[in-house]
Design a protein around this motif. Structure first.
Motif, PDB file in Angstrom:
ATOM      1  N   UNK A 191       1.113  -1.250   0.117  1.00 57.53           N
ATOM      2  CA  UNK A 191      -0.037  -0.284   0.012  1.00 57.53           C
ATOM      3  C   UNK A 191       0.694   1.062   0.030  1.00 57.53           C
ATOM      4  N   UNK A 192       0.601   2.604  -0.777  1.00 59.26           N
ATOM      5  CA  UNK A 192       1.205   3.434  -0.570  1.00 59.26           C
ATOM      6  C   UNK A 192       0.375   4.658  -0.185  1.00 59.26           C
ATOM      7  N   UNK A 193       0.654   5.438   0.068  1.00 59.88           N
ATOM      8  CA  UNK A 193      -0.724   7.105  -0.155  1.00 59.88           C
ATOM      9  C   UNK A 193       0.817   7.983  -0.269  1.00 59.88           C
ATOM     10  N   UNK A 199      -3.809  10.089  -3.207  1.00 60.23           N
ATOM     11  CA  UNK A 199      -5.407   9.328  -3.598  1.00 60.23           C
ATOM     12  C   UNK A 199      -3.837   7.800  -3.416  1.00 60.23           C
ATOM     13  N   UNK A 200      -4.065   6.822  -3.345  1.00 59.15           N
ATOM     14  CA  UNK A 200      -4.501   5.823  -2.801  1.00 59.15           C
ATOM     15  C   UNK A 200      -3.866   4.341  -3.381  1.00 59.15           C
ATOM     16  N   UNK A 221     -11.721   4.178  -0.911  1.00 55.15           N
ATOM     17  CA  UNK A 221     -10.446   4.973   0.008  1.00 55.15           C
ATOM     18  C   UNK A 221     -10.299   6.487  -0.869  1.00 55.15           C
ATOM     19  N   UNK A 222     -10.000   6.377  -1.733  1.00 53.77           N
ATOM     20  CA  UNK A 222     -10.163   7.761  -2.345  1.00 53.77           C
ATOM     21  C   UNK A 222     -10.958   9.010  -2.257  1.00 53.77           C
ATOM     22  N   UNK A 223     -11.929   8.469  -2.167  1.00 60.19           N
ATOM     23  CA  UNK A 223     -13.806   8.738  -2.172  1.00 60.19           C
ATOM     24  C   UNK A 223     -13.714   9.078  -0.446  1.00 60.19           C
ATOM     25  N   UNK A 224     -13.848   8.155   0.564  1.00 62.44           N
ATOM     26  CA  UNK A 224     -13.687   8.562   1.419  1.00 62.44           C
ATOM     27  C   UNK A 224     -12.859   9.449   1.906  1.00 62.44           C
ATOM     28  N   UNK A 225     -11.489   9.532   1.708  1.00 61.51           N
ATOM     29  CA  UNK A 225     -10.365  10.428   2.641  1.00 61.51           C
ATOM     30  C   UNK A 225     -11.287  11.499   1.741  1.00 61.51           C
ATOM     31  N   UNK A 226     -11.594  11.708   0.521  1.00 56.38           N
ATOM     32  CA  UNK A 226     -11.514  13.632  -0.026  1.00 56.38           C
ATOM     33  C   UNK A 226     -13.238  13.655   0.442  1.00 56.38           C
TER      34      UNK A 226
END
Length: 296
Positions: A191-193, A199-200, A221-226
């Motif tokens: 996994x890379x941030x 993005x992840x 996850x991209x949508x949730x973090x944003x």
């Protein structure tokens, strides 16, 4: 079996063009096992050990240019800051002797779904530079794996360099094996941030016919973090988000039952590794990681 031993890259390309079935050997940590157990008997072996440029690496302003034969030990010792995910993956490769010989090019050439480097390369978004007497081209890592132990190389092409963007955020790698060393992965997860693009990216090994990304998990996850403002605030990711990410990562698997593990276990383990690596990388981002250029 004939042994071809070119003294230069140009000679190697010419030899591969003349003998397209020739199997390249540098570290030899995969092909020699197959030969010793009589699982494979190629007509030609193409020894690349005298090709110095394959053992060179260069850290540029944005990318690392990694020669196909750079040993895992050198990645661990010299590129830990620039390529943290790949350095962690390198630590899990076999034994010190094999880490001194084997390199990422061999993993890519063999294209085994269990290759240790693949999840880290997928998560980092690497590009593979290949070359033949006809010229060179770049293959995005997402397009490189075409089937079980098959890749996108043409018969006359050789892997020259792997181009990997320098880490702009935390990266992690996790592997499950039947013991702590000298083991083929039951499954693995990278996994890379990427704070610059918010993005992840992920990579899964030994849980599908090819190394794969958990794209649905990434998109969620991209949508949730944003939407939750996590990149700006650095607040703790909620358990519900982490759980959903893990479930989607598990769903990206298409594993088999074999002597190392069952398909059910592999799916379960990938979900656990996804949740844990997300926790580890996000905690790092909330601390030192958020000071990287591009972070909020």
């Amino acid at each position: 079996m004939d042994f071809l031993r070119p003294a230069s890259w140009e000679e190697a390309l010419a030899a591969k063009a003349e003998h397209p079935t020739a199997v390249p050997i540098a570290g030899g940590t995969d092909i020699m096992v197959e030969i010793n157990f009589d699982h494979r008997r190629p007509e030609y072996l193409l020894d690349l050990n005298r090709i110095e440029l394959l053992r060179e690496w260069e850290v540029g302003e944005e990318n690392v240019r990694l020669g196909a034969s750079v040993p895992y030990t050198q990645i661990m010792e010299n590129l830990r800051a620039e390529l943290p995910g790949l350095a962690l993956a390198s630590h899990t490769v076999a034994s010190p002797q094999i880490r001194n010989r084997g390199g990422v090019g061999g993993n890519l050439g063999t294209a085994s779904p269990a290759g240790d480097a693949h999840p880290a390369l997928l998560a980092a978004g690497a590009e593979v530079e290949v070359e033949s007497v006809r010229g060179s081209r770049f293959i995005p890592i997402d397009e490189f794996y075409t089937g079980v132990k098959r890749n996108a190389l043409e018969p006359d092409e050789l892997i020259k360099t792997v181009h990997i963007k320098k880490a702009d955020g935390p990266q992690q790698y996790s592997k499950v094996g039947t013991r702590n060393a000298m083991v083929i992965a039951v499954c693995a997860f990278g996994l890379a941030l990427h704070p610059e693009t918010r993005t992840v990216r992920t990579g899964i090994g030994s849980a599908a016919p090819t190394p794969v990304r958990a794209t649905a998990a990434e998109e969620f996850l991209n949508a949730a973090l944003e939407e939750g403002g996590f990149w700006e605030s650095g607040k703790i990711i909620t358990p519900s988000i982490a759980k959903q990410f893990a479930e989607l990562a598990s769903g990206a698997c298409n594993p088999i039952d074999d002597v190392r593990g069952t398909a059910k276990y592999r799916r379960h383990a990938v979900g656990i590794m996804a949740r844990r690596t997300l926790g580890w990388t996000w905690e790092q981002y909330r601390g030192t990681g958020r000071t990287l250029e591009g972070a909020a």
